[in-house]
Scaffold this motif. Structure first.
Motif, short mmCIF file in Angstrom:
data_model
loop_
_atom_site.label_atom_id
_atom_site.label_comp_id
_atom_site.label_asym_id
_atom_site.label_seq_id
_atom_site.Cartn_x
_atom_site.Cartn_y
_atom_site.Cartn_z
N ASP A 36 -12.25 35.63 31.90
CA ASP A 36 -11.86 35.38 33.28
C ASP A 36 -12.41 33.99 33.62
O ASP A 36 -13.58 33.72 33.37
N PRO A 37 -11.60 33.10 34.17
CA PRO A 37 -12.07 31.74 34.43
C PRO A 37 -13.24 31.66 35.41
O PRO A 37 -13.95 30.67 35.42
N GLU A 38 -13.46 32.69 36.21
CA GLU A 38 -14.54 32.66 37.20
C GLU A 38 -15.78 33.42 36.75
O GLU A 38 -16.80 33.38 37.43
N ALA A 73 -6.39 34.55 38.89
CA ALA A 73 -5.95 34.49 37.50
C ALA A 73 -4.96 35.60 37.17
O ALA A 73 -4.72 35.90 36.00
N ALA A 74 -4.34 36.19 38.19
CA ALA A 74 -3.46 37.35 38.00
C ALA A 74 -2.31 37.09 37.04
O ALA A 74 -1.88 38.00 36.34
N GLN A 75 -1.81 35.88 36.98
CA GLN A 75 -0.71 35.58 36.06
C GLN A 75 -1.23 35.07 34.73
O GLN A 75 -0.64 35.35 33.70
N GLU A 76 -2.34 34.32 34.74
CA GLU A 76 -2.85 33.74 33.50
C GLU A 76 -3.46 34.75 32.54
O GLU A 76 -3.26 34.64 31.34
N LEU A 77 -4.24 35.69 33.07
CA LEU A 77 -4.96 36.60 32.17
C LEU A 77 -4.04 37.47 31.31
O LEU A 77 -4.25 37.55 30.10
N PRO A 78 -3.02 38.13 31.87
CA PRO A 78 -2.14 38.90 30.99
C PRO A 78 -1.44 38.02 29.95
O PRO A 78 -1.27 38.42 28.79
N ASP A 97 0.66 45.38 30.19
CA ASP A 97 0.93 45.91 31.53
C ASP A 97 -0.31 45.76 32.40
O ASP A 97 -1.41 46.14 31.98
N THR A 98 -0.13 45.23 33.59
CA THR A 98 -1.22 45.18 34.57
C THR A 98 -1.10 46.42 35.45
O THR A 98 -0.05 46.68 36.02
#
Length: 120
Positions: A36-38, A73-78, A97-98
């Motif tokens: 996670d970037p944060e 980061a909802a789009q980047e992480l998956p 799948d999220t």
């Protein structure tokens, strides 16, 4: 940080070597390279991965969540999870799948993650 080596597991038949067999350990090792970037802890140790399913043909399905629905980061992480798994030899189709149920909470973190974040 140590680099994770992906060692393919192959099957053997009387005719010789066949396609690499994807192991859950290799998929988890790949997922563990995604952060996670944060938060300075990988998403597997954070407890964001709810399920990893492997099919005999090498297809992989992952259910994951985020720390919060509004996570930046909802789009980047998956996408990062998909890319990491795609690097594992023998993997076929990948579905990430999220999911939001059950909601993530800090109790899902591993002990190592808690120590890294000073959350005792």
């Amino acid at each position: 940080m140590d680099e994770v080596k992906m060692v393919p597991v192959t099957s053997w038949t009387p005719d010789g070597e066949t396609k690499a067999v994807v192991s859950e350990e290799a998929v988890i090792a790949a997922i563990s390279t995604v952060f996670d970037p944060e938060i300075p802890v990988n998403i597997y140790e954070l407890g964001l991965i709810y399920a990893v399913e492997l099919a005999e043909n090498g297809d992989v399905r992952v259910e994951m969540t985020l720390t919060a629905p509004g996570c930046p980061a909802a789009q980047e992480l998956p996408e990062a999870v998909h890319s990491a798994i795609a690097a594992v030899e023998g993997v076929g189709n990948i579905v990430v799948d999220t999911v939001w149920d059950p909601p993530w909470d800090p109790s899902r973190m591993s002990e190592d993650a808690r120590l890294s974040l000073n959350m005792f």
